[in-house]
Design a protein around this motif. Structure first.
Motif, PDB file in Angstrom:
ATOM      1  N   THR A  84       1.412  -1.348  -0.214  1.00 38.60           N
ATOM      2  CA  THR A  84       0.341  -0.167  -0.251  1.00 38.60           C
ATOM      3  C   THR A  84       1.108   1.071  -0.120  1.00 38.60           C
ATOM      4  O   THR A  84       1.764   1.224   0.589  1.00 38.60           O
ATOM      5  CB  THR A  84      -1.116  -0.508   1.230  1.00 38.60           C
ATOM      6  OG1 THR A  84      -2.196   1.383   1.163  1.00 38.60           O
ATOM      7  CG2 THR A  84      -0.044  -0.218   2.593  1.00 38.60           C
ATOM      8  N   LEU A  85       0.885   2.464  -0.820  1.00 36.41           N
ATOM      9  CA  LEU A  85       0.988   3.502  -0.624  1.00 36.41           C
ATOM     10  C   LEU A  85       0.310   4.104  -0.251  1.00 36.41           C
ATOM     11  O   LEU A  85       0.424   5.624  -0.530  1.00 36.41           O
ATOM     12  CB  LEU A  85       1.416   4.055  -2.199  1.00 36.41           C
ATOM     13  CG  LEU A  85       2.045   3.383  -2.643  1.00 36.41           C
ATOM     14  CD1 LEU A  85       2.818   3.663  -4.923  1.00 36.41           C
ATOM     15  CD2 LEU A  85       3.183   2.392  -2.570  1.00 36.41           C
ATOM     16  N   MET A  86      -0.772   3.432   0.537  1.00 37.33           N
ATOM     17  CA  MET A  86      -1.716   4.477   0.936  1.00 37.33           C
ATOM     18  C   MET A  86      -1.287   6.180   2.065  1.00 37.33           C
ATOM     19  O   MET A  86      -1.600   7.027   2.636  1.00 37.33           O
ATOM     20  CB  MET A  86      -2.816   4.347   2.610  1.00 37.33           C
ATOM     21  CG  MET A  86      -3.305   3.491   0.898  1.00 37.33           C
ATOM     22  SD  MET A  86      -5.152   4.432  -0.225  1.00 37.33           S
ATOM     23  CE  MET A  86      -6.534   3.951   0.560  1.00 37.33           C
ATOM     24  N   MET A  87       0.824   5.473   2.454  1.00 42.25           N
ATOM     25  CA  MET A  87       0.714   6.428   3.924  1.00 42.25           C
ATOM     26  C   MET A  87       1.457   7.349   3.392  1.00 42.25           C
ATOM     27  O   MET A  87       1.867   8.283   4.122  1.00 42.25           O
ATOM     28  CB  MET A  87       1.658   5.491   4.216  1.00 42.25           C
ATOM     29  CG  MET A  87       0.627   4.096   5.399  1.00 42.25           C
ATOM     30  SD  MET A  87       0.122   5.366   6.857  1.00 42.25           S
ATOM     31  CE  MET A  87       1.266   6.164   7.348  1.00 42.25           C
TER      32      MET A  87
ATOM     33  N   VAL B 179       8.743  -7.655   1.470  1.00 34.32           N
ATOM     34  CA  VAL B 179       8.771  -7.476   0.710  1.00 34.32           C
ATOM     35  C   VAL B 179       7.728  -6.355   0.404  1.00 34.32           C
ATOM     36  O   VAL B 179       8.409  -5.090   0.507  1.00 34.32           O
ATOM     37  CB  VAL B 179       7.851  -8.234  -0.170  1.00 34.32           C
ATOM     38  CG1 VAL B 179       7.417  -7.694  -1.701  1.00 34.32           C
ATOM     39  CG2 VAL B 179       8.818  -9.470  -0.644  1.00 34.32           C
ATOM     40  N   ASN B 180       7.092  -6.338   1.375  1.00 37.09           N
ATOM     41  CA  ASN B 180       5.921  -4.884   1.381  1.00 37.09           C
ATOM     42  C   ASN B 180       6.291  -3.959   2.006  1.00 37.09           C
ATOM     43  O   ASN B 180       6.853  -2.620   1.419  1.00 37.09           O
ATOM     44  CB  ASN B 180       4.577  -5.160   2.339  1.00 37.09           C
ATOM     45  CG  ASN B 180       3.942  -6.392   1.593  1.00 37.09           C
ATOM     46  OD1 ASN B 180       4.061  -7.489   0.717  1.00 37.09           O
ATOM     47  ND2 ASN B 180       2.656  -6.241   1.174  1.00 37.09           N
ATOM     48  N   ALA B 181       7.213  -3.951   2.906  1.00 40.42           N
ATOM     49  CA  ALA B 181       8.211  -3.044   4.013  1.00 40.42           C
ATOM     50  C   ALA B 181       9.268  -2.121   3.343  1.00 40.42           C
ATOM     51  O   ALA B 181       8.680  -0.982   3.415  1.00 40.42           O
ATOM     52  CB  ALA B 181       8.826  -3.132   5.532  1.00 40.42           C
ATOM     53  N   VAL B 182       9.938  -2.891   2.793  1.00 40.49           N
ATOM     54  CA  VAL B 182      11.013  -1.878   2.223  1.00 40.49           C
ATOM     55  C   VAL B 182      10.599  -1.880   0.712  1.00 40.49           C
ATOM     56  O   VAL B 182      10.556  -0.434   0.512  1.00 40.49           O
ATOM     57  CB  VAL B 182      11.815  -3.399   1.090  1.00 40.49           C
ATOM     58  CG1 VAL B 182      13.299  -2.600   0.305  1.00 40.49           C
ATOM     59  CG2 VAL B 182      12.195  -3.919   2.609  1.00 40.49           C
ATOM     60  N   ILE B 183       9.324  -1.905  -0.417  1.00 41.34           N
ATOM     61  CA  ILE B 183       8.787  -1.070  -0.906  1.00 41.34           C
ATOM     62  C   ILE B 183       8.120   0.023  -0.303  1.00 41.34           C
ATOM     63  O   ILE B 183       8.026   1.473  -0.963  1.00 41.34           O
ATOM     64  CB  ILE B 183       7.799  -2.162  -2.017  1.00 41.34           C
ATOM     65  CG1 ILE B 183       9.076  -3.170  -2.927  1.00 41.34           C
ATOM     66  CG2 ILE B 183       7.495  -0.899  -2.938  1.00 41.34           C
ATOM     67  CD1 ILE B 183       8.185  -3.794  -3.473  1.00 41.34           C
ATOM     68  N   GLU B 184       7.114  -0.358   0.138  1.00 43.19           N
ATOM     69  CA  GLU B 184       6.579   0.580   0.864  1.00 43.19           C
ATOM     70  C   GLU B 184       7.127   2.070   1.955  1.00 43.19           C
ATOM     71  O   GLU B 184       7.133   3.005   1.038  1.00 43.19           O
ATOM     72  CB  GLU B 184       5.673   0.456   1.791  1.00 43.19           C
ATOM     73  CG  GLU B 184       4.331  -0.322   1.485  1.00 43.19           C
ATOM     74  CD  GLU B 184       3.632  -1.052   2.917  1.00 43.19           C
ATOM     75  OE1 GLU B 184       3.919  -0.805   3.609  1.00 43.19           O
ATOM     76  OE2 GLU B 184       2.979  -1.796   2.390  1.00 43.19           O
TER      77      GLU B 184
ATOM     78  N   GLY C  25      10.287   2.598   1.090  1.00 38.52           N
ATOM     79  CA  GLY C  25      11.337   3.034  -0.233  1.00 38.52           C
ATOM     80  C   GLY C  25      10.407   4.303  -1.095  1.00 38.52           C
ATOM     81  O   GLY C  25      10.929   5.397  -1.184  1.00 38.52           O
ATOM     82  N   VAL C  26       9.789   4.005  -1.539  1.00 37.72           N
ATOM     83  CA  VAL C  26       8.738   4.605  -2.352  1.00 37.72           C
ATOM     84  C   VAL C  26       7.913   5.846  -1.209  1.00 37.72           C
ATOM     85  O   VAL C  26       7.827   6.827  -1.683  1.00 37.72           O
ATOM     86  CB  VAL C  26       7.410   3.161  -2.964  1.00 37.72           C
ATOM     87  CG1 VAL C  26       6.408   5.019  -3.832  1.00 37.72           C
ATOM     88  CG2 VAL C  26       7.865   2.746  -4.088  1.00 37.72           C
TER      89      VAL C  26
ATOM     90  N   GLY D 273       6.550  11.272  -0.801  1.00 37.22           N
ATOM     91  CA  GLY D 273       6.191  11.317  -0.160  1.00 37.22           C
ATOM     92  C   GLY D 273       7.232  12.899   0.738  1.00 37.22           C
ATOM     93  O   GLY D 273       6.685  14.137   0.916  1.00 37.22           O
ATOM     94  N   SER D 274       8.221  12.655   0.817  1.00 31.19           N
ATOM     95  CA  SER D 274       9.561  13.797   0.691  1.00 31.19           C
ATOM     96  C   SER D 274       9.546  15.301   0.139  1.00 31.19           C
ATOM     97  O   SER D 274       9.203  16.145   0.247  1.00 31.19           O
ATOM     98  CB  SER D 274      11.018  12.967   1.106  1.00 31.19           C
ATOM     99  OG  SER D 274      10.982  12.670   2.039  1.00 31.19           O
ATOM    100  N   ALA D 275       9.374  14.457  -1.200  1.00 32.90           N
ATOM    101  CA  ALA D 275       9.684  15.122  -2.917  1.00 32.90           C
ATOM    102  C   ALA D 275       8.061  16.065  -2.061  1.00 32.90           C
ATOM    103  O   ALA D 275       8.063  17.798  -2.548  1.00 32.90           O
ATOM    104  CB  ALA D 275       9.456  14.732  -3.755  1.00 32.90           C
TER     105      ALA D 275
END
Length: 206
Positions: free
Chosen positions: A40-43, A170-175, A177-178, A183-185
């Protein structure tokens, strides 16, 4: 005069971010299925809300994310549905409560760092903290409440350690990183356009 916690501008920005979360939830952008669990990218909007609105904004955005995830337990998500069938209250705590807490603490982290660092550093730290906190709270609560669930043991691992490894590798690393990059940008731009209550304090003139 004491600053109001929710100005009209903050309420508008929060409403926009909540709308983005809802839109993401009904498109593949919100939940990218990888086997039985979703990346999920909802965060990302939750972190942005925590930064540009404040801790309560992060909590409200987190609650919105959590509710969209909870509604997927009505036959949409295999994992959420299996957990819902076992215990709806515990499922609500897992899917909604942990996201509220992650959003709230992200806002508190940003506010605390703004007292010591500049806005860019504080927003980058908060955007990294948001997905990490989400993973930590979600995985620990899942293990605590549902480690014996049949669907969990068959698809994520038969032991608490196996469940943690399956989700984190899998999930945590991708979430993380993305979420950190995107989010920073976004937040780095917004905090300069809309300085909020969490802005660094100016040193007193000497």
């Amino acid at each position: 005069m004491k600053e109001r916690s929710f100005t009209t501008g903050k309420m508008v920005r929060l409403a926009v971010l909540v709308a983005i979360i809802i839109i993401m939830a009904v498109t593949p952008l919100g939940f990218l299925m990888v086997g039985p669990i979703a990346i999920t990218l909802m965060m990302i909007p939750v972190a942005v809300a925590a930064i540009v609105v404040g801790p309560m904004g992060g909590a409200i955005a987190g609650a919105t994310f959590g509710m969209t995830s909870f509604l997927r337990g009505f036959g949409i998500s295999p994992l959420s549905t299996a957990l819902m069938n076992q215990d709806p209250i515990f499922t609500f705590i897992l899917l909604v409560g942990t996201r509220i807490l992650a959003g709230l603490i992200t806002g508190l982290i940003y506010r605390a760092l703004c007292e010591r660092k500049n806005k860019t550093v504080a927003s980058m730290a908060a955007c990294l903290a948001a997905p990490v906190l989400n993973t930590v709270f979600f995985v620990s609560t899942l293990v605590l409440l549902f480690s014996s669930n049949e669907f969990v043991t068959q698809n994520l691992g038969a032991s608490p350690w196996a469940i943690v490894v399956t989700i984190v590798t899998v999930n945590a690393v991708i979430e993380a990183g993305v979420g950190f990059v995107v989010g920073s940008a976004i937040s780095r731009t917004l905090v300069h356009l809309f300085p909020g209550r969490a802005a660094p304090r100016k040193a007193a003139a000497t």
